[in-house]
Design a protein around this motif. Sequence first.
Motif, PDB file in Angstrom:
ATOM      1  N   ALA A  60     -16.564  14.494  46.982  1.00 40.41           N
ATOM      2  CA  ALA A  60     -17.709  13.681  46.507  1.00 40.41           C
ATOM      3  C   ALA A  60     -17.178  12.556  45.452  1.00 40.41           C
ATOM      4  N   PRO A  61     -16.861  11.363  46.033  1.00 37.86           N
ATOM      5  CA  PRO A  61     -16.014  10.713  44.948  1.00 37.86           C
ATOM      6  C   PRO A  61     -17.092  10.483  43.623  1.00 37.86           C
ATOM      7  N   TYR A  62     -16.147  10.421  42.692  1.00 40.15           N
ATOM      8  CA  TYR A  62     -16.714  10.557  41.283  1.00 40.15           C
ATOM      9  C   TYR A  62     -16.320   9.105  40.353  1.00 40.15           C
ATOM     10  N   TRP A  63     -17.104   8.208  40.496  1.00 38.28           N
ATOM     11  CA  TRP A  63     -16.965   6.816  40.064  1.00 38.28           C
ATOM     12  C   TRP A  63     -16.614   6.838  38.379  1.00 38.28           C
ATOM     13  N   PRO A  64     -17.284   7.718  37.777  1.00 45.26           N
ATOM     14  CA  PRO A  64     -17.032   7.752  36.256  1.00 45.26           C
ATOM     15  C   PRO A  64     -15.715   8.075  35.987  1.00 45.26           C
ATOM     16  N   ALA A  65     -14.845   8.642  36.811  1.00 43.72           N
ATOM     17  CA  ALA A  65     -13.288   8.706  36.584  1.00 43.72           C
ATOM     18  C   ALA A  65     -12.469   7.473  36.370  1.00 43.72           C
ATOM     19  N   LEU A  66     -13.165   6.423  36.922  1.00 50.44           N
ATOM     20  CA  LEU A  66     -12.405   5.205  36.844  1.00 50.44           C
ATOM     21  C   LEU A  66     -12.045   4.514  35.352  1.00 50.44           C
ATOM     22  N   PRO A  67     -13.266   4.526  34.834  1.00 54.25           N
ATOM     23  CA  PRO A  67     -12.725   4.224  33.174  1.00 54.25           C
ATOM     24  C   PRO A  67     -11.786   4.918  32.442  1.00 54.25           C
ATOM     25  N   VAL A  68     -11.795   6.313  32.869  1.00 55.81           N
ATOM     26  CA  VAL A  68     -10.693   6.914  32.322  1.00 55.81           C
ATOM     27  C   VAL A  68      -9.313   6.813  32.800  1.00 55.81           C
ATOM     28  N   LEU A  69      -9.354   6.246  34.359  1.00 60.41           N
ATOM     29  CA  LEU A  69      -7.766   5.528  34.623  1.00 60.41           C
ATOM     30  C   LEU A  69      -7.673   4.441  33.946  1.00 60.41           C
ATOM     31  N   ALA A  70      -8.662   3.564  33.570  1.00 63.58           N
ATOM     32  CA  ALA A  70      -8.315   2.429  33.037  1.00 63.58           C
ATOM     33  C   ALA A  70      -7.901   2.721  31.576  1.00 63.58           C
ATOM     34  N   LEU A  71      -8.373   3.688  30.886  1.00 65.78           N
ATOM     35  CA  LEU A  71      -7.488   4.116  29.338  1.00 65.78           C
ATOM     36  C   LEU A  71      -6.379   4.563  29.741  1.00 65.78           C
ATOM     37  N   CYS A  72      -6.104   5.270  30.838  1.00 59.83           N
ATOM     38  CA  CYS A  72      -4.535   5.630  31.129  1.00 59.83           C
ATOM     39  C   CYS A  72      -3.694   4.345  31.136  1.00 59.83           C
ATOM     40  N   GLY A  73      -4.320   3.669  32.080  1.00 61.62           N
ATOM     41  CA  GLY A  73      -3.520   2.001  32.297  1.00 61.62           C
ATOM     42  C   GLY A  73      -3.209   1.594  31.051  1.00 61.62           C
ATOM     43  N   GLY A  74      -4.229   1.385  30.263  1.00 57.53           N
ATOM     44  CA  GLY A  74      -4.033   0.673  28.774  1.00 57.53           C
ATOM     45  C   GLY A  74      -3.143   1.448  28.046  1.00 57.53           C
ATOM     46  N   ALA A  75      -2.948   2.753  27.899  1.00 59.25           N
ATOM     47  CA  ALA A  75      -2.049   3.460  27.041  1.00 59.25           C
ATOM     48  C   ALA A  75      -0.617   3.243  27.661  1.00 59.25           C
ATOM     49  N   TRP A  76      -0.570   3.189  29.143  1.00 61.89           N
ATOM     50  CA  TRP A  76       0.586   2.771  29.843  1.00 61.89           C
ATOM     51  C   TRP A  76       1.264   1.370  29.429  1.00 61.89           C
ATOM     52  N   LEU A  77       0.222   0.415  29.206  1.00 59.87           N
ATOM     53  CA  LEU A  77       0.642  -0.904  29.044  1.00 59.87           C
ATOM     54  C   LEU A  77       1.027  -1.095  27.445  1.00 59.87           C
ATOM     55  N   LEU A  78       0.403  -0.347  26.595  1.00 58.94           N
ATOM     56  CA  LEU A  78       0.707  -0.415  25.332  1.00 58.94           C
ATOM     57  C   LEU A  78       2.067   0.234  24.905  1.00 58.94           C
ATOM     58  N   ALA A  79       2.198   1.344  25.508  1.00 56.81           N
ATOM     59  CA  ALA A  79       3.568   2.039  25.399  1.00 56.81           C
ATOM     60  C   ALA A  79       4.812   1.272  25.986  1.00 56.81           C
ATOM     61  N   ARG A  80       4.526   0.475  27.234  1.00 57.10           N
ATOM     62  CA  ARG A  80       5.384  -0.240  27.835  1.00 57.10           C
ATOM     63  C   ARG A  80       5.778  -1.410  26.790  1.00 57.10           C
ATOM     64  N   ALA A  81       4.921  -2.003  26.175  1.00 56.11           N
ATOM     65  CA  ALA A  81       5.089  -3.096  25.305  1.00 56.11           C
ATOM     66  C   ALA A  81       6.082  -2.561  24.019  1.00 56.11           C
ATOM     67  N   GLY A  82       5.646  -1.443  23.631  1.00 54.96           N
ATOM     68  CA  GLY A  82       6.479  -0.867  22.502  1.00 54.96           C
ATOM     69  C   GLY A  82       7.781  -0.173  23.130  1.00 54.96           C
ATOM     70  N   GLU A  83       8.019   0.068  24.103  1.00 56.78           N
ATOM     71  CA  GLU A  83       9.125   0.819  25.029  1.00 56.78           C
ATOM     72  C   GLU A  83       9.221   2.096  24.376  1.00 56.78           C
ATOM     73  N   VAL A  84       7.937   2.736  24.524  1.00 53.94           N
ATOM     74  CA  VAL A  84       8.006   4.214  24.137  1.00 53.94           C
ATOM     75  C   VAL A  84       7.898   4.965  25.680  1.00 53.94           C
ATOM     76  N   GLN A  85       8.873   5.401  26.263  1.00 50.91           N
ATOM     77  CA  GLN A  85       8.909   5.789  27.473  1.00 50.91           C
ATOM     78  C   GLN A  85       8.097   7.117  27.834  1.00 50.91           C
ATOM     79  N   VAL A  86       8.123   8.136  26.990  1.00 50.76           N
ATOM     80  CA  VAL A  86       7.450   9.294  26.904  1.00 50.76           C
ATOM     81  C   VAL A  86       6.042   8.957  27.151  1.00 50.76           C
ATOM     82  N   VAL A  87       5.332   8.005  26.271  1.00 52.86           N
ATOM     83  CA  VAL A  87       4.000   7.847  26.468  1.00 52.86           C
ATOM     84  C   VAL A  87       3.858   7.260  27.758  1.00 52.86           C
ATOM     85  N   MET A  88       4.418   6.116  28.305  1.00 56.41           N
ATOM     86  CA  MET A  88       4.396   5.634  29.719  1.00 56.41           C
ATOM     87  C   MET A  88       4.558   6.614  30.688  1.00 56.41           C
ATOM     88  N   GLN A  89       5.369   7.732  30.507  1.00 51.04           N
ATOM     89  CA  GLN A  89       5.483   8.637  31.578  1.00 51.04           C
ATOM     90  C   GLN A  89       4.120   9.574  31.566  1.00 51.04           C
TER      91      GLN A  89
END
Length: 509
Positions: A78-107
Amino acid sequence: MNENPALAGAASGRLSVPKIAVIVAVFLALLVLYWGTAASMVAVWNSSETFAHGYAIVPISLWLIWRRREVFSRIPAAPYWPALPVLALCGGAWLLARAGEVQVVMQYAFVFMVPVAAAAVLGRRLAGALAFPLLFLLFAVPFGEVFVQPLINFTADFTVAAVRATGIPVLRNGTLFELPTGNWSVVEACSGVRYLISSITLGSLYAYLSYRSTTRRVLFIGLSIVVPIIANGLRAYMIVMIGHMSGMELATGVDHLIYGWLFFGLVMFIMFWIGSYWRQEEAVPANAGAAQAAVALPAKSIIGVAIATVLVGALWPALGALSDKAAYNPARVQLDGARLASSPAGLPAWSPEFQTPDATLKGLYTAAGAPVHLNLLYYRNQGPNKRLITSVNRVDNRKEAFLQIGSNGRLEEIRGQKLALRETRVKGPDGNYLVWHWTWVDGQFVANDYLGKLRQAKAKLMLHGDDGAALMVATPVGEQADTARATLRAFLDANLAPLQATLEAAREH
């Protein structure tokens, strides 16, 4: 004939071949979108024996899911749409870590997207039933190097205390110590970080498979953290004692690594053997028909949330590519050493071990009648193989026989300006050095690497570029560290402002 609505709902939610194909497509899309991050994890698995277990994590996770395959027939998707904002937070953390070249946080951000995407597509209840197999993927991230130095310090403290308790005199200098029969040093290979990471991974898996109680699982995982740390101290002590008692003929070469793994294997066996006495049988799943009263959403809903999941995941790599293009600076870095108040008298004998910078400024100077070694390393358009702040950059240079024996933070006042820095003692082939080192990021001096990474990420995302520099000054040090500190302070009194002006000029150019 009347149809049971609960069974009909469960049946409609069962994973058919088309639904499975959609779910697999979502995970493959995330892998393609974040291929560079996934490849960086594999590169670390290949280059470091400490994290070679990463290859086994995905197969183990898939096996754990297969063991629980009955949940797919008990719990409808049963698809759970509220998970998408959490996915967006993960993507935002990935982008921030990418800008700072913090590989472990990106991973970590990338890997955490997998269970979140599973919750979005499969539903909260079904993904929750597979929570451990999905979260077990986090062990694939090569993380743990941050614990190396604290573990080295603990191992040195434990070993020296144990040897002294045995009645053997020990002369200690940081992580180096001397016995009447020979000299010893605690280095990365002796830190026990490999044992710790292996123990936590195996301990978590064993706790999940052996216990049903959360309390027992937490206690066993806690034990798998404490035991290897203590065991590594005992291992180091026994190796030193074997070397001492044998006149430095045994346990002094590769032998001590072999002894270490044998000892670690024995400790793990004993820990699991003791833990088996509290083993709990696996719980029998509840009746499938009675358990399902909720009606699952139709297949088109799964397709809709799958498309939304891929789109949310694709947003962040696209923003990262745009940021890279806008913040890229093609200009060549130029450092003008003529701005310094002191004139170089040659090249420094001591040098750090850093990834290759875009420009360097180094020299041997004189301050307060003593030599001062300057190393300034400038970075621009940073990437995986050219980073200012990374764990592979070291103030000591073991290739040239320089070894760190101690480090701590300091706050100095240079011509009325507060300067936070790190003070590190380095043992070299011609004596000891006292090194003051800090970084310059986005126009500011920074001593904390985490703060430096945040400033770098902010500058890059605001399209200021990612220019930064490492500054290091060193002087020979004897028993009186204050004399060496006075020398470095005198040099910076005369040259800190010119150094800052040199960095600003390089960035503006």
